[in-house]
Design a protein around this motif. Structure first.
Motif, PDB file in Angstrom:
ATOM      1  N   ARG A 130     -11.031  -7.989  -1.739  1.00  0.00           N
ATOM      2  CA  ARG A 130     -11.571  -7.128  -2.798  1.00  0.00           C
ATOM      3  C   ARG A 130     -11.882  -5.733  -2.269  1.00  0.00           C
ATOM      4  NH1 ARG A 130     -16.569  -5.474  -4.183  1.00  0.00           N
ATOM      5  NH2 ARG A 130     -16.928  -4.917  -6.374  1.00  0.00           N
ATOM      6  N   ASP A 131     -12.585  -5.660  -1.126  1.00  0.00           N
ATOM      7  CA  ASP A 131     -12.960  -4.351  -0.594  1.00  0.00           C
ATOM      8  C   ASP A 131     -11.742  -3.559  -0.138  1.00  0.00           C
ATOM      9  OD1 ASP A 131     -15.482  -5.183  -1.128  1.00  0.00           O
ATOM     10  OD2 ASP A 131     -16.214  -5.127   0.934  1.00  0.00           O
ATOM     11  N   ALA A 132     -10.694  -4.246   0.331  1.00  0.00           N
ATOM     12  CA  ALA A 132      -9.483  -3.550   0.748  1.00  0.00           C
ATOM     13  C   ALA A 132      -8.786  -2.910  -0.455  1.00  0.00           C
ATOM     14  CB  ALA A 132      -8.532  -4.515   1.451  1.00  0.00           C
ATOM     15  N   LEU A 133      -8.728  -3.617  -1.584  1.00  0.00           N
ATOM     16  CA  LEU A 133      -8.131  -3.036  -2.786  1.00  0.00           C
ATOM     17  C   LEU A 133      -8.901  -1.797  -3.232  1.00  0.00           C
ATOM     18  CD1 LEU A 133      -7.326  -6.221  -4.928  1.00  0.00           C
ATOM     19  CD2 LEU A 133      -5.752  -4.872  -3.536  1.00  0.00           C
ATOM     20  N   LEU A 134     -10.229  -1.913  -3.233  1.00  0.00           N
ATOM     21  CA  LEU A 134     -11.040  -0.772  -3.654  1.00  0.00           C
ATOM     22  C   LEU A 134     -10.974   0.357  -2.628  1.00  0.00           C
ATOM     23  CD1 LEU A 134     -14.185  -2.686  -4.971  1.00  0.00           C
ATOM     24  CD2 LEU A 134     -12.402  -1.608  -6.340  1.00  0.00           C
ATOM     25  N   GLY A 135     -10.932   0.014  -1.349  1.00  0.00           N
ATOM     26  CA  GLY A 135     -10.887   1.039  -0.325  1.00  0.00           C
ATOM     27  C   GLY A 135      -9.579   1.801  -0.322  1.00  0.00           C
ATOM     28  N   LEU A 136      -8.458   1.086  -0.475  1.00  0.00           N
ATOM     29  CA  LEU A 136      -7.150   1.742  -0.513  1.00  0.00           C
ATOM     30  C   LEU A 136      -7.055   2.719  -1.677  1.00  0.00           C
ATOM     31  CD1 LEU A 136      -4.585  -1.081   0.330  1.00  0.00           C
ATOM     32  CD2 LEU A 136      -4.810   1.092   1.508  1.00  0.00           C
ATOM     33  N   SER A 137      -7.591   2.313  -2.800  1.00  0.00           N
ATOM     34  CA  SER A 137      -7.454   3.119  -4.017  1.00  0.00           C
ATOM     35  C   SER A 137      -8.499   4.223  -4.110  1.00  0.00           C
ATOM     36  CB  SER A 137      -7.563   2.210  -5.242  1.00  0.00           C
ATOM     37  OG  SER A 137      -8.812   1.535  -5.262  1.00  0.00           O
ATOM     38  N   GLY A 138      -9.446   4.255  -3.186  1.00  0.00           N
ATOM     39  CA  GLY A 138     -10.487   5.274  -3.248  1.00  0.00           C
ATOM     40  C   GLY A 138     -11.593   4.957  -4.232  1.00  0.00           C
ATOM     41  N   LEU A 139     -11.614   3.737  -4.769  1.00  0.00           N
ATOM     42  CA  LEU A 139     -12.624   3.378  -5.751  1.00  0.00           C
ATOM     43  C   LEU A 139     -13.869   2.760  -5.134  1.00  0.00           C
ATOM     44  CD1 LEU A 139     -10.316   1.716  -8.468  1.00  0.00           C
ATOM     45  CD2 LEU A 139     -11.216   4.051  -8.438  1.00  0.00           C
ATOM     46  N   LEU A 140     -13.823   2.425  -3.852  1.00  0.00           N
ATOM     47  CA  LEU A 140     -14.936   1.728  -3.227  1.00  0.00           C
ATOM     48  C   LEU A 140     -16.168   2.626  -3.164  1.00  0.00           C
ATOM     49  CD1 LEU A 140     -15.842  -0.868  -1.759  1.00  0.00           C
ATOM     50  CD2 LEU A 140     -15.173   0.240   0.382  1.00  0.00           C
ATOM     51  N   ALA A 211      -6.512  -1.677 -11.862  1.00  0.00           N
ATOM     52  CA  ALA A 211      -7.235  -0.416 -11.649  1.00  0.00           C
ATOM     53  C   ALA A 211      -6.967   0.129 -10.248  1.00  0.00           C
ATOM     54  CB  ALA A 211      -8.728  -0.639 -11.866  1.00  0.00           C
ATOM     55  N   ALA A 212      -6.973  -0.750  -9.241  1.00  0.00           N
ATOM     56  CA  ALA A 212      -6.741  -0.303  -7.868  1.00  0.00           C
ATOM     57  C   ALA A 212      -5.312   0.192  -7.687  1.00  0.00           C
ATOM     58  CB  ALA A 212      -7.034  -1.447  -6.894  1.00  0.00           C
ATOM     59  N   ALA A 213      -4.347  -0.489  -8.283  1.00  0.00           N
ATOM     60  CA  ALA A 213      -2.949  -0.072  -8.145  1.00  0.00           C
ATOM     61  C   ALA A 213      -2.712   1.281  -8.801  1.00  0.00           C
ATOM     62  CB  ALA A 213      -2.031  -1.131  -8.753  1.00  0.00           C
ATOM     63  N   ALA A 214      -3.263   1.475  -9.992  1.00  0.00           N
ATOM     64  CA  ALA A 214      -3.092   2.753 -10.674  1.00  0.00           C
ATOM     65  C   ALA A 214      -3.732   3.891  -9.881  1.00  0.00           C
ATOM     66  CB  ALA A 214      -3.682   2.673 -12.080  1.00  0.00           C
ATOM     67  N   ALA A 215      -4.927   3.658  -9.348  1.00  0.00           N
ATOM     68  CA  ALA A 215      -5.613   4.694  -8.578  1.00  0.00           C
ATOM     69  C   ALA A 215      -4.875   4.992  -7.274  1.00  0.00           C
ATOM     70  CB  ALA A 215      -7.045   4.260  -8.292  1.00  0.00           C
ATOM     71  N   GLN A 216      -4.372   3.933  -6.611  1.00  0.00           N
ATOM     72  CA  GLN A 216      -3.643   4.152  -5.362  1.00  0.00           C
ATOM     73  C   GLN A 216      -2.347   4.907  -5.607  1.00  0.00           C
ATOM     74  OE1 GLN A 216      -4.318   3.979  -2.431  1.00  0.00           O
ATOM     75  NE2 GLN A 216      -2.470   3.715  -1.198  1.00  0.00           N
ATOM     76  N   ALA A 217      -1.614   4.561  -6.666  1.00  0.00           N
ATOM     77  CA  ALA A 217      -0.379   5.267  -6.987  1.00  0.00           C
ATOM     78  C   ALA A 217      -0.656   6.737  -7.286  1.00  0.00           C
ATOM     79  CB  ALA A 217       0.308   4.591  -8.180  1.00  0.00           C
ATOM     80  N   ALA A 218      -1.749   7.005  -7.992  1.00  0.00           N
ATOM     81  CA  ALA A 218      -2.094   8.395  -8.297  1.00  0.00           C
ATOM     82  C   ALA A 218      -2.431   9.170  -7.025  1.00  0.00           C
ATOM     83  CB  ALA A 218      -3.276   8.427  -9.271  1.00  0.00           C
ATOM     84  N   ALA A 238       5.429   6.025   1.489  1.00  0.00           N
ATOM     85  CA  ALA A 238       3.981   6.212   1.618  1.00  0.00           C
ATOM     86  C   ALA A 238       3.233   4.983   1.122  1.00  0.00           C
ATOM     87  CB  ALA A 238       3.544   7.453   0.840  1.00  0.00           C
ATOM     88  N   ALA A 239       3.713   4.380   0.042  1.00  0.00           N
ATOM     89  CA  ALA A 239       3.045   3.186  -0.476  1.00  0.00           C
ATOM     90  C   ALA A 239       3.104   2.053   0.537  1.00  0.00           C
ATOM     91  CB  ALA A 239       3.692   2.762  -1.796  1.00  0.00           C
ATOM     92  N   ILE A 240       4.259   1.877   1.178  1.00  0.00           N
ATOM     93  CA  ILE A 240       4.391   0.813   2.174  1.00  0.00           C
ATOM     94  C   ILE A 240       3.483   1.086   3.366  1.00  0.00           C
ATOM     95  CG2 ILE A 240       5.993  -0.238   3.830  1.00  0.00           C
ATOM     96  CD1 ILE A 240       8.184   0.102   1.752  1.00  0.00           C
ATOM     97  N   ARG A 241       3.464   2.339   3.838  1.00  0.00           N
ATOM     98  CA  ARG A 241       2.623   2.662   4.998  1.00  0.00           C
ATOM     99  C   ARG A 241       1.141   2.453   4.695  1.00  0.00           C
ATOM    100  NH1 ARG A 241       5.721   7.488   5.082  1.00  0.00           N
ATOM    101  NH2 ARG A 241       7.497   7.400   6.511  1.00  0.00           N
ATOM    102  N   GLN A 242       0.711   2.873   3.520  1.00  0.00           N
ATOM    103  CA  GLN A 242      -0.710   2.817   3.218  1.00  0.00           C
ATOM    104  C   GLN A 242      -1.180   1.409   2.876  1.00  0.00           C
ATOM    105  OE1 GLN A 242      -1.966   5.796   0.422  1.00  0.00           O
ATOM    106  NE2 GLN A 242      -0.720   7.397   1.355  1.00  0.00           N
ATOM    107  N   VAL A 295       2.977  -4.869  -6.417  1.00  0.00           N
ATOM    108  CA  VAL A 295       3.890  -5.733  -5.658  1.00  0.00           C
ATOM    109  C   VAL A 295       3.530  -5.714  -4.177  1.00  0.00           C
ATOM    110  CG1 VAL A 295       6.274  -6.024  -4.900  1.00  0.00           C
ATOM    111  CG2 VAL A 295       5.773  -5.592  -7.309  1.00  0.00           C
ATOM    112  N   LEU A 296       3.227  -4.532  -3.655  1.00  0.00           N
ATOM    113  CA  LEU A 296       2.861  -4.410  -2.246  1.00  0.00           C
ATOM    114  C   LEU A 296       1.514  -5.065  -1.966  1.00  0.00           C
ATOM    115  CD1 LEU A 296       4.028  -0.742  -1.536  1.00  0.00           C
ATOM    116  CD2 LEU A 296       5.168  -2.877  -0.886  1.00  0.00           C
ATOM    117  N   PHE A 297       0.583  -5.014  -2.927  1.00  0.00           N
ATOM    118  CA  PHE A 297      -0.677  -5.739  -2.766  1.00  0.00           C
ATOM    119  C   PHE A 297      -0.403  -7.228  -2.562  1.00  0.00           C
ATOM    120  CE2 PHE A 297      -3.494  -2.564  -5.327  1.00  0.00           C
ATOM    121  CZ  PHE A 297      -3.568  -1.754  -4.207  1.00  0.00           C
ATOM    122  N   ASN A 298       0.483  -7.788  -3.361  1.00  0.00           N
ATOM    123  CA  ASN A 298       0.809  -9.205  -3.246  1.00  0.00           C
ATOM    124  C   ASN A 298       1.566  -9.499  -1.961  1.00  0.00           C
ATOM    125  OD1 ASN A 298       0.347 -11.070  -5.867  1.00  0.00           O
ATOM    126  ND2 ASN A 298       0.499  -8.925  -6.474  1.00  0.00           N
TER     127      ASN A 298
END
Length: 299
Positions: A130-140, A211-218, A238-242, A295-298
């Protein structure tokens, strides 16, 4: 009167018990502590029955190692930080978990990894997912301290999972974390490891994942050079690296670009319009980018 229930002078019985538990002649407590810390770093304990060190429990896989670590722990003043440092700086901890072609011979000789020739494969804990999804997307939310989160509040906040209430009488575990085997307040020995379809569904369809995927893509798109596009810009790489913390492997970037595709843009490089009803269409570049990150999250 209260004075009769709680005498002013201590009998010393609890202190005597503590001294007996930590005495050099009774190393059970040190062995149990070392086994728990080892299990959390190496994903497998030295004694499988972490809840039972008696004769009915499992024998240690490395009894001499267990005893040596217990002695080091006691002689080091029972300092957990020193024990953690000893384990994570060891050669065993720094070994790879790869079981590819180069490790085929070792895998055939020792499939259970009893000789610790590789690192055990481990899974991210529910709180880390959970924290990784929020951290990657900047929402944490990185605010330190504050009140604990009850179940209803935890679903609408982006605070760290550390602040979830996990008391047995008030279980604050969120449904997302519960799917990934989060901590059970009634069982502090060892977390179960399950693989169930709901885990993939949570990473694909939950509100948190969307929400995390949309924020990370943005965030990735915001870092594109002026005039960049999906096929020439850094969105796929960039998506793969991050998300995966490594460069793209053979075929991965091509698959990402194929998914994004030229249909994500209009004929003049203008983003294709969304559906009049407001729902994203297959040609919507924003939805495509967010889908790629999910997809990359999964993965």
């Amino acid at each position: 009167p209260l004075a009769k229930v709680n005498p002013a002078a201590s009998t010393g019985r609890r202190a005597a018990l503590a001294r007996w538990i930590t005495a050099r002649g009774t190393p059970l407590a040190a062995r149990v502590a070392v086994n728990h810390v080892w299990m959390r770093h190496f994903h497998e304990p030295l004694v499988q029955s972490v809840f039972d060190f008696g004769r009915a429990g499992a024998a240690p896989t490395h009894p001499q190692l267990l005893d040596w670590l217990a002695v080091e722990f006691m002689e080091g003043g029972w300092r957990m930080k020193a024990l953690h440092r000893l384990l994570v700086t060891s050669r065993a901890y720094r070994r790879t978990s790869d079981t590819g072609a180069e490790a085929a011979a070792a895998l055939d000789a020792d499939p259970a990894n009893r000789l610790l020739w590789r690192m055990h494969a481990g899974r991210m804990e529910a709180e880390v997912v959970r924290d990784a999804l929020l951290g990657l997307s900047g929402l944490l939310a990185r605010t330190v301290g504050g009140m604990e989160l009850e179940n209803g509040v935890a679903l609408t906040t982006h605070r760290r999972s550390l602040y979830y209430c996990t008391q047995p009488e008030s279980d604050g575990r969120s449904p997302f974390a519960a799917v990934f085997d989060c901590a059970d307040p009634c069982d502090g020995y060892r977390r179960p490891r399950t693989i169930i379809p709901q885990q993939a569904l949570a990473l694909s369809n939950s509100e948190l994942a969307h929400a995390a995927a949309a924020a990370q893509a943005a965030r990735i798109v915001a870092g594109e050079p002026p005039g960049g596009s999906e096929r020439t810009g850094p969105i796929g790489a960039a998506a793969i690296r991050q998300v995966l913390a490594r460069p793209p492997r053979a075929g991965e970037l091509e698959a990402c670009l194929e998914w994004l595709g030229p249909e994500c843009r209009g004929p003049s490089g203008v983003p294709a319009p969304a559906d009049p009803a407001g729902a994203p269409t297959p040609a919507d570049p924003t939805a495509r980018r967010a889908g790629l990150v999910r997809v990359l999250f999964n993965h």
